[in-house]
Design a protein around this motif. Structure first.
Motif, PDB file in Angstrom:
ATOM      1  N   GLU A  56     -26.641  -1.314  -3.638  1.00 41.91           N
ATOM      2  CA  GLU A  56     -26.144  -2.608  -4.094  1.00 41.91           C
ATOM      3  C   GLU A  56     -25.296  -2.392  -5.325  1.00 41.91           C
ATOM      4  N   GLY A  57     -24.259  -3.179  -5.453  1.00 43.66           N
ATOM      5  CA  GLY A  57     -23.349  -3.081  -6.581  1.00 43.66           C
ATOM      6  C   GLY A  57     -22.619  -4.388  -6.774  1.00 43.66           C
ATOM      7  N   SER A  58     -21.405  -4.300  -7.302  1.00 44.86           N
ATOM      8  CA  SER A  58     -20.623  -5.504  -7.539  1.00 44.86           C
ATOM      9  C   SER A  58     -19.154  -5.233  -7.209  1.00 44.86           C
ATOM     10  N   TRP A  59     -18.387  -6.306  -7.138  1.00 43.96           N
ATOM     11  CA  TRP A  59     -16.953  -6.189  -6.889  1.00 43.96           C
ATOM     12  C   TRP A  59     -16.237  -7.318  -7.605  1.00 43.96           C
ATOM     13  N   LYS A  60     -14.950  -7.098  -7.878  1.00 46.94           N
ATOM     14  CA  LYS A  60     -14.102  -8.151  -8.431  1.00 46.94           C
ATOM     15  C   LYS A  60     -12.667  -7.862  -8.042  1.00 46.94           C
ATOM     16  N   LYS A  61     -11.865  -8.914  -8.031  1.00 48.52           N
ATOM     17  CA  LYS A  61     -10.455  -8.762  -7.709  1.00 48.52           C
ATOM     18  C   LYS A  61      -9.757  -8.040  -8.845  1.00 48.52           C
ATOM     19  N   GLY A  62      -8.892  -7.109  -8.485  1.00 45.62           N
ATOM     20  CA  GLY A  62      -8.093  -6.386  -9.463  1.00 45.62           C
ATOM     21  C   GLY A  62      -6.664  -6.881  -9.389  1.00 45.62           C
ATOM     22  N   LYS A  63      -5.729  -5.962  -9.496  1.00 44.07           N
ATOM     23  CA  LYS A  63      -4.312  -6.301  -9.347  1.00 44.07           C
ATOM     24  C   LYS A  63      -4.075  -6.797  -7.929  1.00 44.07           C
ATOM     25  N   SER A  64      -2.923  -7.323  -7.691  1.00 42.63           N
ATOM     26  CA  SER A  64      -2.577  -7.851  -6.374  1.00 42.63           C
ATOM     27  C   SER A  64      -2.832  -6.818  -5.279  1.00 42.63           C
ATOM     28  N   GLY A  65      -3.663  -7.181  -4.326  1.00 49.74           N
ATOM     29  CA  GLY A  65      -3.960  -6.299  -3.208  1.00 49.74           C
ATOM     30  C   GLY A  65      -5.004  -5.245  -3.506  1.00 49.74           C
ATOM     31  N   GLU A  66      -5.689  -5.359  -4.637  1.00 48.66           N
ATOM     32  CA  GLU A  66      -6.714  -4.385  -4.990  1.00 48.66           C
ATOM     33  C   GLU A  66      -8.004  -5.088  -5.388  1.00 48.66           C
ATOM     34  N   ILE A  67      -9.109  -4.375  -5.199  1.00 49.57           N
ATOM     35  CA  ILE A  67     -10.403  -4.831  -5.704  1.00 49.57           C
ATOM     36  C   ILE A  67     -11.051  -3.667  -6.433  1.00 49.57           C
ATOM     37  N   GLU A  68     -11.986  -3.990  -7.303  1.00 48.73           N
ATOM     38  CA  GLU A  68     -12.736  -2.964  -8.022  1.00 48.73           C
ATOM     39  C   GLU A  68     -14.194  -3.026  -7.572  1.00 48.73           C
ATOM     40  N   LEU A  69     -14.666  -1.929  -6.995  1.00 55.49           N
ATOM     41  CA  LEU A  69     -16.053  -1.807  -6.548  1.00 55.49           C
ATOM     42  C   LEU A  69     -16.829  -1.007  -7.571  1.00 55.49           C
ATOM     43  N   THR A  70     -18.022  -1.469  -7.924  1.00 51.95           N
ATOM     44  CA  THR A  70     -18.870  -0.736  -8.857  1.00 51.95           C
ATOM     45  C   THR A  70     -20.238  -0.511  -8.233  1.00 51.95           C
ATOM     46  N   PHE A  71     -20.603   0.777  -8.093  1.00 51.30           N
ATOM     47  CA  PHE A  71     -21.915   1.184  -7.608  1.00 51.30           C
ATOM     48  C   PHE A  71     -22.440   2.248  -8.564  1.00 51.30           C
ATOM     49  N   ASP A  72     -23.692   2.132  -8.952  1.00 51.18           N
ATOM     50  CA  ASP A  72     -24.327   3.085  -9.875  1.00 51.18           C
ATOM     51  C   ASP A  72     -23.508   3.310 -11.140  1.00 51.18           C
ATOM     52  N   GLY A  73     -22.885   2.246 -11.660  1.00 51.13           N
ATOM     53  CA  GLY A  73     -22.134   2.327 -12.903  1.00 51.13           C
ATOM     54  C   GLY A  73     -20.754   2.940 -12.789  1.00 51.13           C
ATOM     55  N   GLU A  74     -20.348   3.370 -11.596  1.00 52.22           N
ATOM     56  CA  GLU A  74     -19.025   3.952 -11.401  1.00 52.22           C
ATOM     57  C   GLU A  74     -18.143   2.966 -10.649  1.00 52.22           C
ATOM     58  N   THR A  75     -16.943   2.744 -11.191  1.00 55.57           N
ATOM     59  CA  THR A  75     -16.011   1.790 -10.600  1.00 55.57           C
ATOM     60  C   THR A  75     -14.902   2.522  -9.866  1.00 55.57           C
ATOM     61  N   GLN A  76     -14.587   2.031  -8.680  1.00 59.27           N
ATOM     62  CA  GLN A  76     -13.508   2.594  -7.873  1.00 59.27           C
ATOM     63  C   GLN A  76     -12.577   1.460  -7.461  1.00 59.27           C
ATOM     64  N   THR A  77     -11.279   1.687  -7.594  1.00 60.81           N
ATOM     65  CA  THR A  77     -10.280   0.713  -7.170  1.00 60.81           C
ATOM     66  C   THR A  77      -9.914   0.990  -5.722  1.00 60.81           C
ATOM     67  N   CYS A  78      -9.934  -0.069  -4.902  1.00 63.40           N
ATOM     68  CA  CYS A  78      -9.620   0.042  -3.475  1.00 63.40           C
ATOM     69  C   CYS A  78      -8.512  -0.944  -3.121  1.00 63.40           C
ATOM     70  N   LYS A  79      -7.767  -0.622  -2.093  1.00 65.32           N
ATOM     71  CA  LYS A  79      -6.764  -1.544  -1.576  1.00 65.32           C
ATOM     72  C   LYS A  79      -7.451  -2.470  -0.578  1.00 65.32           C
ATOM     73  N   CYS A  80      -7.144  -3.761  -0.673  1.00 65.13           N
ATOM     74  CA  CYS A  80      -7.773  -4.722   0.235  1.00 65.13           C
ATOM     75  C   CYS A  80      -6.820  -5.891   0.471  1.00 65.13           C
ATOM     76  N   ASP A  81      -6.580  -6.196   1.738  1.00 64.22           N
ATOM     77  CA  ASP A  81      -5.710  -7.328   2.076  1.00 64.22           C
ATOM     78  C   ASP A  81      -6.464  -8.454   2.775  1.00 64.22           C
ATOM     79  N   GLY A  82      -7.785  -8.369   2.811  1.00 62.31           N
ATOM     80  CA  GLY A  82      -8.579  -9.399   3.476  1.00 62.31           C
ATOM     81  C   GLY A  82      -8.877  -9.073   4.926  1.00 62.31           C
ATOM     82  N   GLU A  83      -8.196  -8.079   5.483  1.00 62.52           N
ATOM     83  CA  GLU A  83      -8.464  -7.620   6.852  1.00 62.52           C
ATOM     84  C   GLU A  83      -8.915  -6.167   6.861  1.00 62.52           C
ATOM     85  N   THR A  84      -8.274  -5.338   6.011  1.00 70.39           N
ATOM     86  CA  THR A  84      -8.669  -3.942   5.896  1.00 70.39           C
ATOM     87  C   THR A  84      -8.915  -3.597   4.431  1.00 70.39           C
TER      88      THR A  84
END
Length: 132
Positions: free
Chosen positions: A90-118
Motif C-alpha cells: 500500500e502506498g499513495s499517489w498524486k498528480k504530477g506534471k501534465s501526463g504524469e503521476i507520482e507513486l510512493t511506496f515504502d517512502g520512495e517516490t517514482q514518477t510515471c507517465k499516465c494518460d488515464g488509459e495506460t
C-alpha cells in the motif's frame, strides 16, 4: 424582437453546452485499476520484450494479474505483483506534471507517465506498461 432574443439565447446556451460536453469528456480519470500489458528490460546485453500470455523465465506465464495497480480517488494506491507469491503493498499517489503521476511506496517516490488509459513505469532499465 423578444422571440429573436429568446431563440438567440437558446442557441447560444446549446453551443456552450456542446463545448462543455465535448471538452469535459476529453479528460480521462486517472483513478482506477491498471493491469499488466507489457514489460521491456535488459539482461546480459539483450533487450527482452514480454507481453501478456508469454512465458517469463520459463516458469510463469504472464497474465494481466502479473502486476496490478489500483489508484483510489482518496490518494491511496495498492500494487500487487504475482512473483513467487502474491506481494501486495500500500502506498499513495498524486498528480504530477501534465501526463504524469507520482507513486510512493515504502517512502520512495517514482514518477510515471499516465494518460488515464495506460500507465508506464520505468526504473533500472526496465519499463512496465499497465492498462485499464
Amino acid at each position: 424582437m423578444r422571440k429573436i432574443k429568446s431563440i438567440f439565447s437558446i442557441a447560444l446556451m446549446s453551443v456552450v453546452l456542446c463545448f462543455c460536453l465535448l471538452f469535459g469528456s476529453c479528460s480521462k480519470e486517472i483513478e482506477g485499476t491498471y493491469q499488466f500489458k507489457s514489460m521491456k528490460y535488459n539482461q546480459g546485453g539483450m533487450t527482452i520484450d514480454l507481453e501478456v500470455g508469454e512465458e517469463f523465465m520459463g516458469m510463469l506465464t504472464l497474465s494481466e494479474d502479473f502486476v496490478t495497480l489500483t489508484l483510489n480517488d482518496d490518494g491511496t494506491a495498492i500494487i500487487s505483483m504475482a512473483t513467487e507469491g502474491l506481494e501486495k503493498q500500500e502506498g499513495s499517489w498524486k498528480k504530477g506534471k501534465s501526463g504524469e503521476i507520482e507513486l510512493t511506496f515504502d517512502g520512495e517516490t517514482q514518477t510515471c507517465k499516465c494518460d488515464g488509459e495506460t500507465l508506464t513505469m520505468e526504473a533500472d532499465g526496465a519499463k512496465i506498461v499497465l492498462e485499464k
